[in-house]
Motif scaffolding. Structure first.
Motif, PDB file in Angstrom:
ATOM      1  N   GLU A  46      -8.136   2.555 -28.716  1.00  0.00           N
ATOM      2  CA  GLU A  46      -8.431   1.239 -28.387  1.00  0.00           C
ATOM      3  C   GLU A  46      -7.227   0.558 -27.848  1.00  0.00           C
ATOM      4  O   GLU A  46      -7.253  -0.501 -27.094  1.00  0.00           O
ATOM      5  CB  GLU A  46      -8.723   0.523 -29.804  1.00  0.00           C
ATOM      6  CG  GLU A  46      -9.040  -0.975 -29.958  1.00  0.00           C
ATOM      7  CD  GLU A  46      -9.314  -1.398 -31.045  1.00  0.00           C
ATOM      8  OE1 GLU A  46      -8.652  -1.959 -31.878  1.00  0.00           O
ATOM      9  OE2 GLU A  46     -10.453  -1.062 -31.753  1.00  0.00           O
ATOM     10  N   GLU A  97      -8.132  -1.063 -24.382  1.00  0.00           N
ATOM     11  CA  GLU A  97      -8.607  -2.529 -24.238  1.00  0.00           C
ATOM     12  C   GLU A  97      -8.049  -3.296 -23.153  1.00  0.00           C
ATOM     13  O   GLU A  97      -8.282  -4.297 -22.723  1.00  0.00           O
ATOM     14  CB  GLU A  97      -8.231  -3.055 -25.707  1.00  0.00           C
ATOM     15  CG  GLU A  97      -9.340  -3.191 -26.628  1.00  0.00           C
ATOM     16  CD  GLU A  97     -10.593  -3.705 -26.219  1.00  0.00           C
ATOM     17  OE1 GLU A  97     -10.342  -4.793 -25.810  1.00  0.00           O
ATOM     18  OE2 GLU A  97     -11.441  -3.341 -26.375  1.00  0.00           O
ATOM     19  N   ARG A 119     -15.946  -4.069 -29.695  1.00  0.00           N
ATOM     20  CA  ARG A 119     -14.504  -4.164 -29.009  1.00  0.00           C
ATOM     21  C   ARG A 119     -14.133  -5.426 -29.969  1.00  0.00           C
ATOM     22  O   ARG A 119     -14.827  -6.229 -30.510  1.00  0.00           O
ATOM     23  CB  ARG A 119     -14.558  -4.650 -27.519  1.00  0.00           C
ATOM     24  CG  ARG A 119     -15.120  -3.736 -26.738  1.00  0.00           C
ATOM     25  CD  ARG A 119     -14.836  -4.218 -25.233  1.00  0.00           C
ATOM     26  NE  ARG A 119     -13.786  -4.773 -24.776  1.00  0.00           N
ATOM     27  CZ  ARG A 119     -13.349  -5.228 -23.648  1.00  0.00           C
ATOM     28  NH1 ARG A 119     -14.165  -5.518 -22.737  1.00  0.00           N
ATOM     29  NH2 ARG A 119     -12.022  -5.711 -23.445  1.00  0.00           N
TER      30      ARG A 119
END
Length: 444
Positions: free
Chosen positions: A122, A126, A137
């Motif tokens: 992540e 991201e 998310r």
């Protein structure tokens, strides 16, 4: 999110985010060492304590009785590359009246490592993921996706919608191609091999061990992140860099996990995008569902066109809502939405089955609190702009079912409509309300 976002590991994760954000071509070569005892303790503490157990039959409380010792053994196996994920326990949940959805329940130790891997991935991805992606998310959700779709249809020159469904996406993702995408950013062979082991772990179905060369394990913590990485490269970036550069007019995409719609201005662009999607997913061993995917006219001119062609105006479903063309009080075009017929029927059926099963099992005052939570949960999801009538309808249907099953308790006096109304005044249930307004700008 982590419970204790402090310490050396979390500082390193912050540095990783910075490197990924500043350099979209940066490749990470040393990540597996972050899976240490302190970090995995945070992973353990973040898990839901009431989830079902896997085939190891170890609960959250059981593992925590000697947490430090268990985590030290786990880290030792990870460092020696001896850790092997335990196959998931496969169960089936109802998807519709005729279909069931397979779900894997991982072992607790699998969940801990998966959470750790997910947080690491992540921090990197991201920085890469595009704004059109909303599923699984941080700080993004399905209602934001619905609002974005509403704004695109309302304020952009949209006349067509391409509604696509990827056939058996989570069961058919190519492991080889997925790992190729992950290697674009990550060169740590230890971490890559660990991810590959989770993909190959398989599941136990009715006592039989099943291994698979395709698919991401549904029900696992890691699966949504891997799906987002795959679709980022296959769909999102392709649409942004290729599709938008080869169309005449406006087009955009809104995606939540593997569910997405494309909004387009011109009919010929919509046809090309539809063909392009089929070719694109065929290239990666996936298929656009032939009957669940459509290219339809939709937008500010659809009602007039439909009337002129003597037909009903088109509608489409997305994230449990049926979207249709409507008119505001001022006579302007607006997007209407209501709970889809399929979802409404499923919710009513589930509520009726639960009330039937619970009415004689425990006292009314105990299951009444659960009923309140169920109604609040329904309004929390379906309580969006333009769907007030939909949640009122469900509320009334629920009240009818509650009264029916209260009256079917054995040796209990029948409750008339008036008496039931008085009962609700003393023991009120949550009232329908719009929780998510798509016409109010968020406070910044």
């Amino acid at each position: 999110m982590p419970y204790t976002d402090i310490g050396e590991t979390w500082q390193k994760l912050s540095l990783i985010s910075g490197h990924a954000r500043r350099d979209c071509d940066f490749q990470f070569t040393s990540l597996a060492h972050l899976l240490n005892v302190d970090y995995l303790r945070d992973c353990y503490n973040s898990l839901n304590r009431n989830k079902a157990v896997g085939i190891d039959n170890v609960s959250w409380e059981d593992y925590g009785r000697d947490l430090d010792g268990n985590l030290e053994l786990l880290v030792s196996r990870l460092k020696r590359k001896k850790y092997k994920p335990i196959p998931a326990r496969r169960v089936y949940i109802a998807k519709s009246e005729t279909e069931k959805r397979p779900l894997g329940i991982p072992a607790l130790e699998n969940k801990i490592v998966e959470r750790g891997l997910t947080w690491i991935l992540e921090r990197i991805y991201e920085q890469d993921f595009l704004n059109c992606s909303y599923g699984f998310r941080p700080k993004k959700n399905c209602h934001q996706a619905l609002k974005e779709l509403n704004d695109l249809l309302t304020f952009q020159p949209v006349n067509h919608v391409v509604e696509a469904d990827i056939k058996g996406f989570f069961d058919n993702v190519s492991h080889e191609k997925l790992m190729e995408f992950i290697r674009i950013r990550i060169k740590d062979t230890t971490l890559l091999n660990l991810i590959k082991r989770f993909l190959k772990a398989g599941y136990v179905d009715d006592g039989l061990l099943v291994r698979s060369d395709t698919g991401t394990p549904q029900g696992s913590i890691l699966s949504p992140m891997l799906a987002n990485i795959f679709l980022h490269y296959v769909l999102d970036r392709w649409f942004e860099t290729m599709v938008k550069g080869h169309v005449r007019g406006f087009c955009a995409i809104v995606r939540y996990a593997d569910d997405f719609v494309c909004v387009v201005r011109y009919a010929d662009d919509a046809n090309r995008i539809e063909r392009g999607l089929q070719n694109r997913f065929n290239k990666y061993d996936l298929e656009i569902h032939p009957t669940k995917s459509r290219n339809l006219s939709f937008g500010r001119f659809e009602r007039g066109n439909a009337k002129g062609q003597n037909r009903c105006s088109n509608t489409f479903d997305f994230l449990g809502f049926t979207h249709y063309c409507d008119i505001s009080r001022q006579g302007n075009f607006k997007v209407g939405r209501k709970t889809s017929r399929k979802k409404y029927a499923a919710k009513c059926k589930a509520m009726n089955a639960w009330l039937k099963s619970i009415r004689n099992q425990v006292k009314t005052k105990e299951w009444w609190q659960i009923l309140k939570a169920k109604l609040r949960g329904h309004f929390q999801y379906y309580g969006v702009s333009e769907n007030y009538a939909g949640i009122v309808r469900f509320h009334k249907a629920t009240l009818r079912m509650v009264r029916k099953w209260l009256n079917r308790r054995s040796q209990k006096r029948k409750m008339s409509c008036d008496r039931f109304t008085e009962y609700l005044e003393h023991y009120p249930l949550p009232k329908p309300k719009i929780v998510h307004s798509f016409y109010v700008s968020p406070v910044r």
